[in-house]
Scaffold this motif. Sequence first.
Motif, PDB file in Angstrom:
ATOM      1  N   UNK A 460      57.181   4.416  27.920  1.00  0.00           N
ATOM      2  CA  UNK A 460      58.558   5.220  27.259  1.00  0.00           C
ATOM      3  C   UNK A 460      58.558   6.521  27.435  1.00  0.00           C
ATOM      4  N   UNK A 461      57.429   7.295  27.225  1.00  0.00           N
ATOM      5  CA  UNK A 461      57.333   8.698  27.546  1.00  0.00           C
ATOM      6  C   UNK A 461      56.081   9.099  28.215  1.00  0.00           C
ATOM      7  N   UNK A 462      55.216   8.196  28.755  1.00  0.00           N
ATOM      8  CA  UNK A 462      54.150   8.327  29.606  1.00  0.00           C
ATOM      9  C   UNK A 462      53.126   9.005  29.061  1.00  0.00           C
ATOM     10  N   UNK A 463      52.294   9.580  29.712  1.00  0.00           N
ATOM     11  CA  UNK A 463      51.069  10.095  29.192  1.00  0.00           C
ATOM     12  C   UNK A 463      50.447  11.037  29.940  1.00  0.00           C
ATOM     13  N   UNK A 464      49.279  11.985  29.568  1.00  0.00           N
ATOM     14  CA  UNK A 464      48.756  12.980  30.549  1.00  0.00           C
ATOM     15  C   UNK A 464      49.511  14.018  30.830  1.00  0.00           C
ATOM     16  N   UNK A 465      48.849  15.049  31.823  1.00  0.00           N
ATOM     17  CA  UNK A 465      49.571  16.104  31.853  1.00  0.00           C
ATOM     18  C   UNK A 465      51.068  16.337  32.345  1.00  0.00           C
ATOM     19  N   UNK A 466      51.307  14.935  33.191  1.00  0.00           N
ATOM     20  CA  UNK A 466      52.805  14.881  33.460  1.00  0.00           C
ATOM     21  C   UNK A 466      53.303  14.160  32.569  1.00  0.00           C
ATOM     22  N   UNK A 467      52.960  13.856  31.418  1.00  0.00           N
ATOM     23  CA  UNK A 467      53.880  12.897  30.334  1.00  0.00           C
ATOM     24  C   UNK A 467      54.976  13.464  29.873  1.00  0.00           C
ATOM     25  N   UNK A 468      55.956  12.956  29.170  1.00  0.00           N
ATOM     26  CA  UNK A 468      57.071  13.842  28.792  1.00  0.00           C
ATOM     27  C   UNK A 468      56.629  14.726  27.671  1.00  0.00           C
ATOM     28  N   UNK A 469      57.297  16.118  27.639  1.00  0.00           N
ATOM     29  CA  UNK A 469      56.600  16.984  26.754  1.00  0.00           C
ATOM     30  C   UNK A 469      57.534  16.914  25.475  1.00  0.00           C
ATOM     31  N   UNK A 470      58.528  16.097  25.439  1.00  0.00           N
ATOM     32  CA  UNK A 470      59.580  16.199  24.100  1.00  0.00           C
ATOM     33  C   UNK A 470      59.893  14.601  23.527  1.00  0.00           C
ATOM     34  N   UNK A 471      58.475  13.865  23.233  1.00  0.00           N
ATOM     35  CA  UNK A 471      58.763  12.775  22.573  1.00  0.00           C
ATOM     36  C   UNK A 471      59.431  12.940  21.170  1.00  0.00           C
ATOM     37  N   UNK A 472      59.384  14.058  20.570  1.00  0.00           N
ATOM     38  CA  UNK A 472      60.029  14.078  19.172  1.00  0.00           C
ATOM     39  C   UNK A 472      61.632  14.142  19.326  1.00  0.00           C
ATOM     40  N   UNK A 473      62.070  14.990  20.595  1.00  0.00           N
ATOM     41  CA  UNK A 473      63.549  15.057  20.808  1.00  0.00           C
ATOM     42  C   UNK A 473      63.935  13.678  21.133  1.00  0.00           C
ATOM     43  N   UNK A 474      63.100  13.025  22.276  1.00  0.00           N
ATOM     44  CA  UNK A 474      63.558  11.466  22.627  1.00  0.00           C
ATOM     45  C   UNK A 474      63.629  10.607  21.398  1.00  0.00           C
ATOM     46  N   UNK A 475      62.533  10.488  20.907  1.00  0.00           N
ATOM     47  CA  UNK A 475      62.594   9.562  19.635  1.00  0.00           C
ATOM     48  C   UNK A 475      63.556   9.879  18.826  1.00  0.00           C
ATOM     49  N   UNK A 476      64.143  11.107  18.331  1.00  0.00           N
ATOM     50  CA  UNK A 476      64.970  11.354  17.389  1.00  0.00           C
ATOM     51  C   UNK A 476      66.556  10.847  18.031  1.00  0.00           C
ATOM     52  N   UNK A 477      66.587  11.249  19.149  1.00  0.00           N
ATOM     53  CA  UNK A 477      68.070  11.137  19.724  1.00  0.00           C
ATOM     54  C   UNK A 477      68.146   9.573  19.803  1.00  0.00           C
ATOM     55  N   UNK A 478      67.272   8.736  20.422  1.00  0.00           N
ATOM     56  CA  UNK A 478      67.495   7.345  20.715  1.00  0.00           C
ATOM     57  C   UNK A 478      67.637   6.589  19.386  1.00  0.00           C
ATOM     58  N   UNK A 479      66.733   6.985  18.389  1.00  0.00           N
ATOM     59  CA  UNK A 479      66.640   6.251  17.053  1.00  0.00           C
ATOM     60  C   UNK A 479      68.185   6.350  16.387  1.00  0.00           C
ATOM     61  N   UNK A 480      68.460   7.433  16.201  1.00  0.00           N
ATOM     62  CA  UNK A 480      69.683   7.912  15.718  1.00  0.00           C
ATOM     63  C   UNK A 480      70.979   7.494  16.284  1.00  0.00           C
ATOM     64  N   UNK A 481      70.787   7.207  17.387  1.00  0.00           N
ATOM     65  CA  UNK A 481      71.824   6.553  18.312  1.00  0.00           C
ATOM     66  C   UNK A 481      71.964   5.099  17.892  1.00  0.00           C
ATOM     67  N   UNK A 482      71.010   4.439  17.981  1.00  0.00           N
ATOM     68  CA  UNK A 482      70.851   3.004  17.425  1.00  0.00           C
ATOM     69  C   UNK A 482      71.372   2.812  16.129  1.00  0.00           C
ATOM     70  N   UNK A 483      70.578   3.732  15.283  1.00  0.00           N
ATOM     71  CA  UNK A 483      70.754   3.386  13.839  1.00  0.00           C
ATOM     72  C   UNK A 483      72.228   3.694  13.181  1.00  0.00           C
ATOM     73  N   UNK A 484      72.735   4.620  13.990  1.00  0.00           N
ATOM     74  CA  UNK A 484      74.165   4.946  13.504  1.00  0.00           C
ATOM     75  C   UNK A 484      75.181   3.870  13.873  1.00  0.00           C
TER      76      UNK A 484
END
Length: 529
Positions: A460-484
């Motif tokens: 989803x957001x991978x991991x390590x030094x090259x993992x996604x640095x914005x999982x909070x934003x990605x999580x909020x956007x995706x959940x709000x999209x489906x939930x709404x």
Amino acid sequence: MISVNSILLLFIVLILFLTHMTKLMFRRIHKNGRLAPQLPPGPAPWPIVGCVPEMLSQKPTYRWIHHLMKEMDTDIACIRLGNVHLIPVTCPEIAREFLKKHDATFSSRPTSMAAQMCSGGYLTTILTPYGGQWMKMRRVLVSEIICPARHCWLKDKRTEEADNLVKYIYNQSKSSSGIINVRTTTRQYAGNVIRKLMFSTRYFREERTDGGPTIAEEEHVEAIFTILRYLHAFCISDYFPWLIGLGLDGHEKFVKEAVSTVNNYHDPIMDARIGKWRSFGNWNEESTSNDPQDLLDVLVTLKDSEGKPLLTPEEIKAQITEIMFATVDNPSNAIEWAMAEMINQPEILKTAMDELDRVVGKERLVQECDIPHLNYIKACIREAFRLHPIAPFNPPHMAMSDAIVAGYFIPKGSHVLLSRLGLGRNPKVWNKPLEFRPERHFTNGSTEVHLTEPDLRFISFSTGRRGCVAPMLGTAMTIMLLARMVQGFNWMAPPNVTSINLDESFDDLFLANPLVAHAEPRLPLHLYP
């Protein structure tokens, strides 16, 4: 223009001249005479060109790679393209060894034609090889752009776009007999959110009263998806850099045009804003009295230890464009697929609705503060990430030195590709992996669900030094999209359609046909903005 056949003929001549060198490419001998660890299994390459002829003749390349690995019954392989060793991985345990145990070794990125164009010449975070520029830009992102305080600061802007999503679907449901193009809806929502966070605007020019996109926003999002399509698309010049400029496979033309389209929309906004905050290289005193209003303001007003601008205009422009790429694709693709699967399995859709009715009720719209309690919604999204990833592979990691991983020799310069398809659909990891079953994510009796997957059983957001640095934003956007979407409307297949066609596109991993569905409002009318 030189044809592909002419290039291949040149390669064949070189092959005949250098055949005797092939064994040296695949065997290493320790000084004590014993064989060193071998490369992972893979097809026998041609001298010099490796498996490029097969890559060119068996499109799409990602399907050819996965077919090879299935034929060889291996979770890690080595496919040589030119002098580059491509290392695809479909096993979570091996993936964790690369990104956790050997994270420092594999924390760089390879250079490529598309990456160079899209990053302004490697000025950004995601696409830039390991080094000082990458570390500088990553520090900026982590400390100034995606930190928790900044996430909270931008909450109202995200909520505004979640409200607009409901408004747009409601208006469409009333003006088009309830038929909604879900692909357009999800992609434009994602584009709206990141434009609002970056530029404080939903629209580049004129606005639409129904909340929908104009031609400008449609062109902008389409250009972003075109860039994403070709960003890691096995372009021949990525393995033979001296071919850059010849346009043998057409990738350069498409990338140039798409980047130009994006820049034509971004640059006037960014040039005006930089001009507002800066004057002849010094801070504009009138502007500095104002607080930043969005992420563009934040990037423009950052200062170094001497009080001078921390970032150049070129760095600001490249980084903002890269953030656009990184935020638009995953949420829109995952929710389009999730909605298609849920419409075909009404019991899943009803369970999600019941959760929203229980947690939120029908007298207000779901908000980000509800996210921790929407575990079934999150399970549906996790299942979409697992089964229907946005791309067949994660962005490539490049080995900065020789390494031994899973008992195999991985040479310096190798491109390691974690297979989103192979990890998420691995039958050794997942029971009935091709079925959409959100319940599988409630493991070990736990009812708490997160979109992150640190064990790399899917990406989803991978991991390590090259993992996604914005999982909070990605999580909020995706959940709000489906939930709404689920809370606000009853969804079903269009009239005269028994079920949604879940065929996957052959060239990519999107639905073969954009999802079109029937939507009916299910909340009190005063809740629709």
